[in-house]
Design a protein around this motif. Structure first.
Motif, PDB file in Angstrom:
ATOM      1  N   LYS A 289      -0.271   2.335  -3.889  1.00  0.00           N
ATOM      2  CA  LYS A 289       1.056   1.675  -4.494  1.00  0.00           C
ATOM      3  C   LYS A 289       2.086   1.473  -3.332  1.00  0.00           C
ATOM      4  CE  LYS A 289       1.167   4.023  -8.760  1.00  0.00           C
ATOM      5  NZ  LYS A 289       1.784   4.797  -9.806  1.00  0.00           N
ATOM      6  N   ILE A 290       1.727   1.383  -1.968  1.00  0.00           N
ATOM      7  CA  ILE A 290       2.655   1.109  -0.986  1.00  0.00           C
ATOM      8  C   ILE A 290       3.309  -0.244  -1.209  1.00  0.00           C
ATOM      9  CG2 ILE A 290       0.859   0.613   0.598  1.00  0.00           C
ATOM     10  CD1 ILE A 290       4.311   2.307   1.290  1.00  0.00           C
ATOM     11  N   ASP A 291       2.603  -1.202  -1.291  1.00  0.00           N
ATOM     12  CA  ASP A 291       3.295  -2.470  -1.429  1.00  0.00           C
ATOM     13  C   ASP A 291       4.370  -2.692  -2.589  1.00  0.00           C
ATOM     14  OD1 ASP A 291       1.565  -3.429   0.494  1.00  0.00           O
ATOM     15  OD2 ASP A 291       0.029  -4.137  -0.829  1.00  0.00           O
ATOM     16  N   GLN A 292       3.911  -1.981  -3.634  1.00  0.00           N
ATOM     17  CA  GLN A 292       5.001  -1.968  -4.583  1.00  0.00           C
ATOM     18  C   GLN A 292       6.022  -1.402  -4.188  1.00  0.00           C
ATOM     19  OE1 GLN A 292       3.327  -0.112  -8.374  1.00  0.00           O
ATOM     20  NE2 GLN A 292       5.580   0.685  -9.010  1.00  0.00           N
ATOM     21  N   ILE A 293       5.967  -0.059  -3.530  1.00  0.00           N
ATOM     22  CA  ILE A 293       7.263   0.509  -2.962  1.00  0.00           C
ATOM     23  C   ILE A 293       7.944  -0.158  -2.325  1.00  0.00           C
ATOM     24  CG2 ILE A 293       7.924   2.796  -1.937  1.00  0.00           C
ATOM     25  CD1 ILE A 293       6.677   3.090  -4.671  1.00  0.00           C
ATOM     26  N   ILE A 294       7.426  -1.081  -1.390  1.00  0.00           N
ATOM     27  CA  ILE A 294       8.212  -1.598  -0.309  1.00  0.00           C
ATOM     28  C   ILE A 294       9.028  -2.743  -1.167  1.00  0.00           C
ATOM     29  CG2 ILE A 294       7.985  -3.486   1.561  1.00  0.00           C
ATOM     30  CD1 ILE A 294       5.735  -1.412   2.676  1.00  0.00           C
ATOM     31  N   GLU A 295       8.162  -3.440  -2.076  1.00  0.00           N
ATOM     32  CA  GLU A 295       8.744  -4.484  -2.775  1.00  0.00           C
ATOM     33  C   GLU A 295       9.904  -4.053  -3.556  1.00  0.00           C
ATOM     34  OE1 GLU A 295       5.885  -6.044  -5.378  1.00  0.00           O
ATOM     35  OE2 GLU A 295       4.767  -7.049  -3.798  1.00  0.00           O
ATOM     36  N   GLU A 296      10.332  -2.773  -3.897  1.00  0.00           N
ATOM     37  CA  GLU A 296      11.321  -2.287  -4.509  1.00  0.00           C
ATOM     38  C   GLU A 296      12.535  -2.233  -3.676  1.00  0.00           C
ATOM     39  OE1 GLU A 296      10.494   1.425  -6.085  1.00  0.00           O
ATOM     40  OE2 GLU A 296       9.037   0.589  -7.489  1.00  0.00           O
ATOM     41  N   LYS A 297      12.400  -2.550  -2.314  1.00  0.00           N
ATOM     42  CA  LYS A 297      13.404  -2.507  -1.336  1.00  0.00           C
ATOM     43  C   LYS A 297      14.179  -1.150  -1.078  1.00  0.00           C
ATOM     44  CE  LYS A 297      12.715  -7.014  -0.558  1.00  0.00           C
ATOM     45  NZ  LYS A 297      11.903  -7.420   0.817  1.00  0.00           N
ATOM     46  N   PRO A 298      13.544  -0.010  -0.906  1.00  0.00           N
ATOM     47  CA  PRO A 298      14.347   0.889  -0.867  1.00  0.00           C
ATOM     48  C   PRO A 298      15.157   0.988   0.607  1.00  0.00           C
ATOM     49  CG  PRO A 298      12.027   1.218  -0.039  1.00  0.00           C
ATOM     50  CD  PRO A 298      12.243   0.010  -0.686  1.00  0.00           C
ATOM     51  N   THR A 299      16.475   1.605   0.614  1.00  0.00           N
ATOM     52  CA  THR A 299      17.132   1.625   1.609  1.00  0.00           C
ATOM     53  C   THR A 299      16.678   2.226   2.839  1.00  0.00           C
ATOM     54  OG1 THR A 299      18.965   2.040  -0.207  1.00  0.00           O
ATOM     55  CG2 THR A 299      19.685   2.376   2.371  1.00  0.00           C
ATOM     56  N   LEU A 300      15.743   3.096   2.672  1.00  0.00           N
ATOM     57  CA  LEU A 300      15.159   3.605   3.795  1.00  0.00           C
ATOM     58  C   LEU A 300      13.760   4.319   3.444  1.00  0.00           C
ATOM     59  CD1 LEU A 300      16.509   6.004   6.635  1.00  0.00           C
ATOM     60  CD2 LEU A 300      14.579   6.845   5.507  1.00  0.00           C
ATOM     61  N   ILE A 301      12.901   4.017   4.159  1.00  0.00           N
ATOM     62  CA  ILE A 301      11.303   4.476   3.881  1.00  0.00           C
ATOM     63  C   ILE A 301      10.817   5.109   5.265  1.00  0.00           C
ATOM     64  CG2 ILE A 301      10.387   2.149   4.597  1.00  0.00           C
ATOM     65  CD1 ILE A 301       8.060   2.973   2.429  1.00  0.00           C
ATOM     66  N   HIS A 302      10.396   6.475   5.227  1.00  0.00           N
ATOM     67  CA  HIS A 302       9.899   7.323   5.995  1.00  0.00           C
ATOM     68  C   HIS A 302       8.317   7.444   5.953  1.00  0.00           C
ATOM     69  CE1 HIS A 302      10.230  11.601   8.035  1.00  0.00           C
ATOM     70  NE2 HIS A 302       9.401  10.563   8.702  1.00  0.00           N
ATOM     71  N   PHE A 303       7.788   6.722   6.873  1.00  0.00           N
ATOM     72  CA  PHE A 303       6.332   6.793   7.071  1.00  0.00           C
ATOM     73  C   PHE A 303       5.885   8.071   7.777  1.00  0.00           C
ATOM     74  CE2 PHE A 303       6.725   2.446   6.386  1.00  0.00           C
ATOM     75  CZ  PHE A 303       5.845   2.224   5.076  1.00  0.00           C
ATOM     76  N   HIS A 304       4.829   9.036   7.407  1.00  0.00           N
ATOM     77  CA  HIS A 304       4.389  10.052   7.901  1.00  0.00           C
ATOM     78  C   HIS A 304       2.850   9.665   8.569  1.00  0.00           C
ATOM     79  CE1 HIS A 304       7.183  13.298   7.739  1.00  0.00           C
ATOM     80  NE2 HIS A 304       7.631  12.947   6.465  1.00  0.00           N
ATOM     81  N   GLN A 305       2.076   9.100   7.538  1.00  0.00           N
ATOM     82  CA  GLN A 305       0.705   8.747   8.227  1.00  0.00           C
ATOM     83  C   GLN A 305       0.598   7.264   7.736  1.00  0.00           C
ATOM     84  OE1 GLN A 305      -1.134  10.340   9.869  1.00  0.00           O
ATOM     85  NE2 GLN A 305      -0.972  12.578   9.766  1.00  0.00           N
ATOM     86  N   LEU A 306       0.074   6.416   8.463  1.00  0.00           N
ATOM     87  CA  LEU A 306      -0.160   5.053   8.142  1.00  0.00           C
ATOM     88  C   LEU A 306      -1.582   4.606   8.006  1.00  0.00           C
ATOM     89  CD1 LEU A 306       2.350   2.933  10.546  1.00  0.00           C
ATOM     90  CD2 LEU A 306       2.214   3.067   8.145  1.00  0.00           C
ATOM     91  N   SER A 307      -2.404   5.390   8.733  1.00  0.00           N
ATOM     92  CA  SER A 307      -3.618   5.071   8.425  1.00  0.00           C
ATOM     93  C   SER A 307      -4.394   4.975   6.991  1.00  0.00           C
ATOM     94  CB  SER A 307      -4.673   5.844   9.324  1.00  0.00           C
ATOM     95  OG  SER A 307      -4.543   7.271   9.006  1.00  0.00           O
ATOM     96  N   PRO A 308      -3.931   5.900   6.205  1.00  0.00           N
ATOM     97  CA  PRO A 308      -4.520   5.828   4.743  1.00  0.00           C
ATOM     98  C   PRO A 308      -3.980   4.352   3.920  1.00  0.00           C
ATOM     99  CG  PRO A 308      -3.480   7.978   5.262  1.00  0.00           C
ATOM    100  CD  PRO A 308      -3.046   7.118   6.353  1.00  0.00           C
ATOM    101  N   PHE A 309      -3.001   3.743   4.457  1.00  0.00           N
ATOM    102  CA  PHE A 309      -2.683   2.718   3.775  1.00  0.00           C
ATOM    103  C   PHE A 309      -3.487   1.142   4.151  1.00  0.00           C
ATOM    104  CE2 PHE A 309       1.632   4.997   4.092  1.00  0.00           C
ATOM    105  CZ  PHE A 309       1.629   5.231   2.786  1.00  0.00           C
ATOM    106  N   TYR A 310      -4.196   1.381   5.350  1.00  0.00           N
ATOM    107  CA  TYR A 310      -4.913   0.271   5.703  1.00  0.00           C
ATOM    108  C   TYR A 310      -6.231   0.561   6.088  1.00  0.00           C
ATOM    109  CZ  TYR A 310      -3.989   1.518  10.666  1.00  0.00           C
ATOM    110  OH  TYR A 310      -3.891   2.309  11.820  1.00  0.00           O
TER     111      TYR A 310
END
Length: 330
Positions: free
Chosen positions: A16-37
């Motif tokens: 769901k990360i693409d959907q979350i980014i599309e919601e334009k949060p004020t701030l997003i904190h990534f802890h692990q990126l590898s599971p996303f790609y």
């Protein structure tokens, strides 16, 4: 959920990360990126990585802020290393703030990368508040089938090559060549692996004072197996921080770790465990011997308890929100 006056949402559904980014949060904190790609092929992995980075760039261009916690220089489950390096290098500059888990990691990044992004150290939270109480050592040893009076060393969690288990087993076998050592010490490796061939290779020709259990451990079982130990022992090949190390310390289990990455930030030699020269089998054997002959175990356990008392969830939340406010106020 409102925390410290902030509408806070925790996301662990990677699809769901693409959907979350599309919601334009004020701030997003990534802890692990590898599971996303991470994907099965380099082509698909690169495609997903570039899509993720493009979406993060779009969010930043629209005014969103990016905080990135770099746990390690590369993911544990690395397949396409060049792609992982590319993602990290781009995130250094895409991020408004980078968090690392120890001063040593900050020093490594500053030395090896020409970046101006602010870097803060937030040490790994203790796991004592996440799991149940430590279990009775004598009882769990009996249930698992371990000797009741031996000094037991162990590595509990997943059974994977990056953990250097062959190195630990070989060092322990050499240490156990003495009959007194074989009688009074034991090595327990427990956790889950889907690679039966790898597990069987670990089991080849090992002596009776080594136990290897391939089992998917739930939270209660994880603490049960951990509770059987006197020392946790690790042989990471390249790492900055380790949740497994912090888990052991959280439950008053002193640790034996290589002197790499942030390990010296977490382990003070002879105080809450031991440091040994990385990839040096003789050094590890000497440390196992030192631990066996030490009268300091109870003191080390109390030093571990101090970590759990200090690095609480509340402390981590306060440090994170302090960084969030700094980022948002710029």
């Amino acid at each position: 959920m409102i925390k410290n006056g902030v509408d806070f949402k925790y996301i662990d559904e990677f699809q769901k990360i693409d959907q979350i980014i599309e919601e334009k949060p004020t701030l997003i904190h990534f802890h692990q990126l590898s599971p996303f790609y991470h994907a099965n092929t380099p082509e698909e992995t690169l495609k997903k990585a570039n899509q993720l980075l493009d979406n993060i760039q779009d969010l930043k261009d629209s005014g969103g802020k990016i905080v990135y916690t770099m746990h390690n220089p590369l993911p544990h489950n690395r397949i396409f290393t060049d792609i992982d390096k590319m993602v990290n290098n781009k995130m250094y500059n895409l991020s408004n703030h980078i968090i690392v888990l120890g001063p040593s990691a900050k020093e490594i990044i500053t030395k090896n990368h020409n970046i101006t992004t602010p870097i803060s150290v937030v040490k790994h939270v203790s796991f004592k508040e996440f799991y149940g109480k430590k279990q009775d050592k004598k009882r769990v040893r009996k249930e698992i089938g371990l000797p009741s009076n031996a000094i037991i060393f162990g590595n509990i969690g997943s059974i994977k090559p990056y953990k250097g288990l062959e190195f630990i087993i070989n060092a322990f076998m050499k240490f156990s060549e003495s009959q007194d050592h074989k009688k009074n010490s034991h090595l327990l490796i427990a956790g889950y692996s889907t690679d039966n061939e790898y597990v069987n290779s670990l089991r080849e020709n090992y002596p009776k004072n080594i136990t290897i259990i391939n089992k998917d451990l739930n939270d209660t079982e994880l603490i049960k197996f951990l509770s059987a130990l006197d020392y946790s022992i690790f042989a990471f090949k390249d790492i900055w921080a380790s949740g497994s190390v912090v888990l052991s310390i959280s439950y008053k289990i002193p640790v034996i770790v290589p002197d790499i990455g942030c390990m010296p930030d977490y382990v003070k030699h002879s105080k809450n465990g031991y440091l040994y020269k990385s990839k040096d089998q003789n050094a590890l054997i000497q440390i196992i011997n030192d631990a066996m002959n030490s009268n300091n175990l109870e003191h080390q356990q109390q030093s571990c308890k101090e970590y759990a008392r200090k690095y609480t969830i509340k402390r981590s939340e306060q440090e994170f929100f302090k960084i969030y406010k700094q980022v948002l106020n710029k």
